[in-house]
Motif scaffolding. Structure first.
Motif, PDB file in Angstrom:
ATOM      1  N   ARG A  33     -28.712  -8.818  28.321  1.00 54.14           N
ATOM      2  CA  ARG A  33     -28.868  -7.723  29.272  1.00 54.14           C
ATOM      3  C   ARG A  33     -28.240  -8.085  30.608  1.00 54.14           C
ATOM      4  NH1 ARG A  33     -34.139  -9.214  28.033  1.00 54.14           N
ATOM      5  NH2 ARG A  33     -34.368  -7.229  27.003  1.00 54.14           N
ATOM      6  N   ARG A  34     -28.083  -7.064  31.421  1.00 50.92           N
ATOM      7  CA  ARG A  34     -27.642  -7.257  32.802  1.00 50.92           C
ATOM      8  C   ARG A  34     -28.888  -7.209  33.678  1.00 50.92           C
ATOM      9  NH1 ARG A  34     -23.050  -3.755  34.687  1.00 50.92           N
ATOM     10  NH2 ARG A  34     -24.669  -2.187  34.726  1.00 50.92           N
ATOM     11  N   GLU A  61     -34.587   2.686  40.945  1.00 53.11           N
ATOM     12  CA  GLU A  61     -33.929   3.645  40.045  1.00 53.11           C
ATOM     13  C   GLU A  61     -32.412   3.536  40.119  1.00 53.11           C
ATOM     14  OE1 GLU A  61     -35.197   5.255  37.540  1.00 53.11           O
ATOM     15  OE2 GLU A  61     -37.164   4.471  38.084  1.00 53.11           O
ATOM     16  N   ARG A  64     -31.654   0.735  37.774  1.00 53.25           N
ATOM     17  CA  ARG A  64     -31.906   1.163  36.392  1.00 53.25           C
ATOM     18  C   ARG A  64     -30.830   2.130  35.900  1.00 53.25           C
ATOM     19  NH1 ARG A  64     -35.949  -1.553  33.547  1.00 53.25           N
ATOM     20  NH2 ARG A  64     -35.774   0.218  32.176  1.00 53.25           N
ATOM     21  N   SER A  65     -30.376   3.016  36.782  1.00 52.84           N
ATOM     22  CA  SER A  65     -29.354   3.984  36.377  1.00 52.84           C
ATOM     23  C   SER A  65     -28.028   3.295  36.046  1.00 52.84           C
ATOM     24  CB  SER A  65     -29.145   5.040  37.469  1.00 52.84           C
ATOM     25  OG  SER A  65     -28.505   4.468  38.593  1.00 52.84           O
ATOM     26  N   ARG A  66     -27.869   2.070  36.513  1.00 52.18           N
ATOM     27  CA  ARG A  66     -26.664   1.295  36.200  1.00 52.18           C
ATOM     28  C   ARG A  66     -26.906   0.336  35.029  1.00 52.18           C
ATOM     29  NH1 ARG A  66     -23.868  -0.294  41.886  1.00 52.18           N
ATOM     30  NH2 ARG A  66     -22.177  -0.807  40.460  1.00 52.18           N
ATOM     31  N   GLY A  67     -28.094   0.452  34.396  1.00 53.72           N
ATOM     32  CA  GLY A  67     -28.413  -0.379  33.237  1.00 53.72           C
ATOM     33  C   GLY A  67     -28.772  -1.801  33.600  1.00 53.72           C
ATOM     34  N   ILE A  68     -29.336  -1.980  34.791  1.00 56.37           N
ATOM     35  CA  ILE A  68     -29.661  -3.324  35.279  1.00 56.37           C
ATOM     36  C   ILE A  68     -31.175  -3.471  35.412  1.00 56.37           C
ATOM     37  CG2 ILE A  68     -29.426  -4.906  37.233  1.00 56.37           C
ATOM     38  CD1 ILE A  68     -26.655  -3.584  37.719  1.00 56.37           C
ATOM     39  N   ASP A  69     -31.712  -4.514  34.780  1.00 59.02           N
ATOM     40  CA  ASP A  69     -33.125  -4.849  34.927  1.00 59.02           C
ATOM     41  C   ASP A  69     -33.318  -5.597  36.239  1.00 59.02           C
ATOM     42  OD1 ASP A  69     -33.682  -3.772  32.419  1.00 59.02           O
ATOM     43  OD2 ASP A  69     -33.461  -5.694  31.401  1.00 59.02           O
ATOM     44  N   ASP A 131     -25.236 -11.506  33.849  1.00 58.40           N
ATOM     45  CA  ASP A 131     -24.821 -10.697  32.713  1.00 58.40           C
ATOM     46  C   ASP A 131     -24.962 -11.572  31.474  1.00 58.40           C
ATOM     47  OD1 ASP A 131     -23.713  -8.895  30.961  1.00 58.40           O
ATOM     48  OD2 ASP A 131     -21.806  -8.712  32.024  1.00 58.40           O
ATOM     49  N   HIS A 132     -25.892 -11.211  30.589  1.00 54.68           N
ATOM     50  CA  HIS A 132     -26.171 -11.987  29.380  1.00 54.68           C
ATOM     51  C   HIS A 132     -26.523 -13.442  29.715  1.00 54.68           C
ATOM     52  CE1 HIS A 132     -25.086  -8.688  26.729  1.00 54.68           C
ATOM     53  NE2 HIS A 132     -24.085  -8.467  27.546  1.00 54.68           N
TER      54      HIS A 132
END
Length: 160
Positions: A33-34, A61, A64-69, A131-132
């Motif tokens: 994950r990112r 948000e 999160r909207s960019r796919g980042i935890d 990233d990962h």
């Protein structure tokens, strides 16, 4: 030695509270994950409570909207982190991590000697983007500053 861009995050157990205290290894948190991990010198301390964590709460948000935890860490115990999160209205999904003995902080090379303030060894104030499980950005604050680890700064500098 301080972790560098391009390094893998060390695999060290941390704690969080969900149904109770859980031990989580950093590999399970960051691999695949990112993520943004930001660290504060201490829960309930002034800058951490008035600016650092609130900035990530307000901008959660957007991450999160960019796919980042988003993860927040401190050299505090899991119960302190839970109480701090409750007092700061931390949204579900913004995970507070306890590095109670500072093992992860030391493995990162980002420890802060706050014994002069009666706080022992803590974490420097920083934010990193991984990233990962590989550090792609690292923003470490100079002593007494709060600028490059803010949510706004990190968002502005994330890759497109």
């Amino acid at each position: 030695m301080t972790i560098q861009v391009g390094d893998h995050l060390p695999e060290i157990p941390l704690q969080r509270i969900r149904e109770g205290v859980e031990i989580v290894d950093t590999a399970s948190l960051f691999n695949g994950r990112r993520a943004v991990l930001f660290a504060v010198p201490g829960a309930f301390t002034p800058t951490c409570s008035e600016r650092h964590l609130p900035g990530f709460v307000e901008n959660f948000e957007a991450f999160r909207s960019r796919g980042i935890d988003v993860y927040c860490m401190a050299v505090n115990d899991a119960f302190v982190m839970q109480a701090w999160g409750n007092s700061q209205n931390v949204p579900e999904g913004l995970t507070l991590l306890a590095d109670g003995n500072g093992e992860f902080t030391r493995a990162l090379g980002l420890e802060l000697d706050a014994t002069g303030y009666g706080m022992g060894i803590r974490s420097k104030r920083f934010a990193l983007y991984a990233d990962h499980g590989v550090v792609r950005q690292l923003h470490v604050e100079a002593p007494g500053e709060f600028r490059v680890s803010s949510a706004e700064y990190v968002l502005e500098h994330l890759p497109a």
